[in-house]
Design an enzyme around this catalytic site. Sequence first.
Site, short mmCIF file in Angstrom:
data_model
loop_
_atom_site.label_atom_id
_atom_site.label_comp_id
_atom_site.label_asym_id
_atom_site.label_seq_id
_atom_site.Cartn_x
_atom_site.Cartn_y
_atom_site.Cartn_z
N CYS A 66 -73.02 -10.27 2.75
CA CYS A 66 -72.76 -11.67 2.39
C CYS A 66 -73.82 -12.32 1.52
CB CYS A 66 -72.56 -12.51 3.66
SG CYS A 66 -71.01 -12.14 4.52
N ILE A 67 -75.05 -12.38 1.99
CA ILE A 67 -76.07 -13.21 1.33
C ILE A 67 -76.35 -12.76 -0.11
CG2 ILE A 67 -78.39 -14.19 1.49
CD1 ILE A 67 -78.25 -13.80 4.47
#
Length: 438
Positions: free
Chosen positions: A274-275
């Site tokens: 995600c990040i």
Amino acid sequence: MKQELLRKIQNREIICGVVGLGYVGLPLAVEKAKAGFRTIGFDVQKTKVDWINQGHNYIGDVVDNELESLVESGRLSATTEFDFVKDVDFIAICVPTPLDKHQEPDISYVKSSAQAISKHLTNGSVVVLESTTYPGTTEELLKPILEEGSGLKCGVDFYLGFSPERVDPGNLLYKTKNTPKVVGAVGKDASEVIKAMYEAILDSDVYAVSSPAVAEMEKILENTYRNVNIGLINEIGRLCNKMGISVWEVIEAAKTKPYGFQAFYPGPGLGGHCIPLDPYYLTWKAREYGFHTTLIENSMVINDSQPEYCVDRIMHILNRHKKAINGAKILMLGVSYKNDIDDYRESPAIRLFKELKDVGADIEYYDPWVSEFKNMYGISARSISGLSAKIVAAYDLIVIGAAHHNVDYDLVQKNAKMVFDTKNVMADIKERYNIEVL
């Protein structure tokens, strides 16, 4: 349709489906089955399907005996055949959404899943996308595919929504079951049904927003917030190194403030699904509106260049000991993207591994969680079997890439020529003459 679905949810008559049985999908499928719903998992990888049907677990956040019990009871099964979508009332799409070689969103898995579902979608079904993506995907991409492939009308014949996954592998406190959920749907009736479904599955609050686009943007905000703040602390860390100040001590001091500050920590880069990726979805979509996300893009530049910065630091450490980086024997401790898990998706440690290899370092790794990694950044490698005083002493430099707790760092410090600790995991070791911290 709404009342009938709500009745079936209350009576546990809903049959659930989950497309994509990875880090998000399998835990979700398990929780649906544990809540009393007959659940079918769909995946194109036959190996995963076979493992599940044999009661074998391959995800760290899933309890082995729970999976086995659910399969034996018949409440959970898996298949590669999308024909069984016709038997499902509520289906969640949990497939990967990576970036392509141009650092733009690759939503081909979402698209192909929607096309496969659409051929077998029945009247009264509910479809929820959980895969992280750019705002607008559910209504602009998913809705037309489902309507065209099924001949059904969204909001009349079937319901559609988006509920972003929130999975933190290895988190001992928050799992799928007790992490609050956000829901955004096409229409109020769909929102009510999807919210009720997740409330029946989870032991957490379910927060409904006005549209799928709001929920999609909310997910991007969660991870972009972290990206920007990690970029900030990585830049502060670089400045602190120039000034001869410990950024780690600075952070500990700042944490004493009971309001207005949240601690983020430097490292060799960003990892996980995600990040590192979500801000690219946002910047890509923003360009459609002629908008440049300057702050976000700057943080991405800092974080993306952190492995190269670490190589520069390593080069200077070796240089002080009259050793060239080309040909230096280096051992990396930990290649997963975070501590105490086997997940190495987008791992910054592997990025650093590759950068060191590219400049000629003779590099190996040891990771008690990751016995081997395959085709990450174009390279593959296998962990050495273990650590000993003799093994540690044989390397010119030890680089700590992940803060695993089942590594003997006292052994490392006592026998290493030099240590570069990118995670400050050796903070409590008193003898520090051979340790340099990022």
